[in-house]
Design a protein around this motif. Structure first.
Motif, mmCIF file in Angstrom:
data_model
loop_
_atom_site.group_PDB
_atom_site.id
_atom_site.type_symbol
_atom_site.label_atom_id
_atom_site.label_comp_id
_atom_site.label_asym_id
_atom_site.label_seq_id
_atom_site.Cartn_x
_atom_site.Cartn_y
_atom_site.Cartn_z
ATOM 1 N N HIS A 53 -46.334 46.441 -63.150
ATOM 2 C CA HIS A 53 -45.363 47.371 -63.732
ATOM 3 C C HIS A 53 -46.091 48.686 -63.955
ATOM 4 N N ARG A 54 -45.679 49.684 -63.236
ATOM 5 C CA ARG A 54 -46.333 50.970 -63.392
ATOM 6 C C ARG A 54 -45.916 51.632 -64.707
ATOM 7 N N TYR A 55 -44.661 51.479 -65.075
ATOM 8 C CA TYR A 55 -44.161 52.132 -66.277
ATOM 9 C C TYR A 55 -43.529 51.097 -67.188
ATOM 10 N N PHE A 56 -43.474 51.423 -68.451
ATOM 11 C CA PHE A 56 -42.924 50.515 -69.452
ATOM 12 C C PHE A 56 -41.440 50.254 -69.197
ATOM 13 N N ALA A 57 -40.715 51.283 -68.740
ATOM 14 C CA ALA A 57 -39.285 51.136 -68.481
ATOM 15 C C ALA A 57 -39.025 50.087 -67.407
ATOM 16 N N GLU A 58 -39.871 50.048 -66.367
ATOM 17 C CA GLU A 58 -39.714 49.040 -65.317
ATOM 18 C C GLU A 58 -39.892 47.637 -65.883
ATOM 19 N N ARG A 59 -40.825 47.497 -66.774
ATOM 20 C CA ARG A 59 -41.078 46.195 -67.376
ATOM 21 C C ARG A 59 -39.900 45.760 -68.238
ATOM 22 N N ARG A 60 -39.288 46.701 -68.944
ATOM 23 C CA ARG A 60 -38.133 46.391 -69.782
ATOM 24 C C ARG A 60 -36.933 45.986 -68.928
ATOM 25 N N GLU A 61 -36.770 46.617 -67.762
ATOM 26 C CA GLU A 61 -35.651 46.295 -66.882
ATOM 27 C C GLU A 61 -35.773 44.879 -66.334
ATOM 28 N N THR A 65 -40.638 38.163 -70.153
ATOM 29 C CA THR A 65 -41.573 37.436 -69.298
ATOM 30 C C THR A 65 -41.370 35.940 -69.479
#
Length: 191
Positions: A53-61, A65
């Motif tokens: 995940h490059r950015y936190f927003a991508e991880r949230r989408e 986990t």
């Protein structure tokens, strides 16, 4: 590895040859590497490290986990009800109150004040039926206790339990040495 370096230098050679004012040393160097490299190799691509995940927003989408995937938790930790298994309650033992008038409960502590309330013929130490005979009414340290035990059961132990008798004698010897050499006995007065 040589093809990767060759391709890299080839790209540098192309850049330097396009400039009219590039030093001849760089052009010669790049020409040397171009000749040595494999001409059939593909263009050089830099190594890229995989980033989850490059950015936190991508991880949230992506959502939460997954942890312990495939693990089935068989216990239910909700509420005070007994855990259910196959939609049936687990068996709970029936409540049976203890018999408070059973002999062992009713007669507990009956001889606690025998020395005060009795006629004086019975000592409280003589009432301790569950205590071993060599410990009944005894007060002292481990060395004195083992000497008392050996005095009472020495002959019996030597015949029936020789290993136990040997271990007891070894412990007596060790305690004798320890008490005489390593501890103070407070019987000597300072002069």
């Amino acid at each position: 590895m040589a093809s990767v370096i060759g391709n890299f230098v080839k790209s540098i050679g192309n850049i330097t040859s396009s400039f009219a004012y590039a030093p001849s040393v760089i052009q010669g160097l790049s020409q040397h590497f171009i000749l040595r490299s494999n001409t059939n190799a593909q263009a050089w691509t830099p190594l890229v490290t995989a980033v989850r995940h490059r950015y936190f927003a991508e991880r949230r989408e992506a959502g939460p986990t997954l942890k312990n995937y495939g693990y089935k938790d068989r216990l239910r930790t909700t509420g005070l009800m007994p855990h259910m298994e196959h939609k049936e309650r687990l068996p709970i033992p029936l409540y049976r109150p203890k018999n408070s008038w059973a002999p062992k409960r009713a007669l507990r502590g009956q001889n606690d004040y025998i020395d005060i309330l009795g006629d004086g013929s019975l000592h409280p130490a003589q009432v301790l039926y569950t205590t071993p005979a060599w410990l009944r009414g005894f007060k002292g340290n481990e060395f004195q206790m083992l000497l008392r035990k050996r005095k009472m059961f020495g002959k019996e132990m030597r015949e029936k339990r020789p290993t136990k008798y040997k271990q007891m004698n070894m412990r007596i010897k060790w305690l004798y040495r320890f008490l005489n050499q390593k501890t103070r006995d407070y019987y000597w007065h300072r002069t």
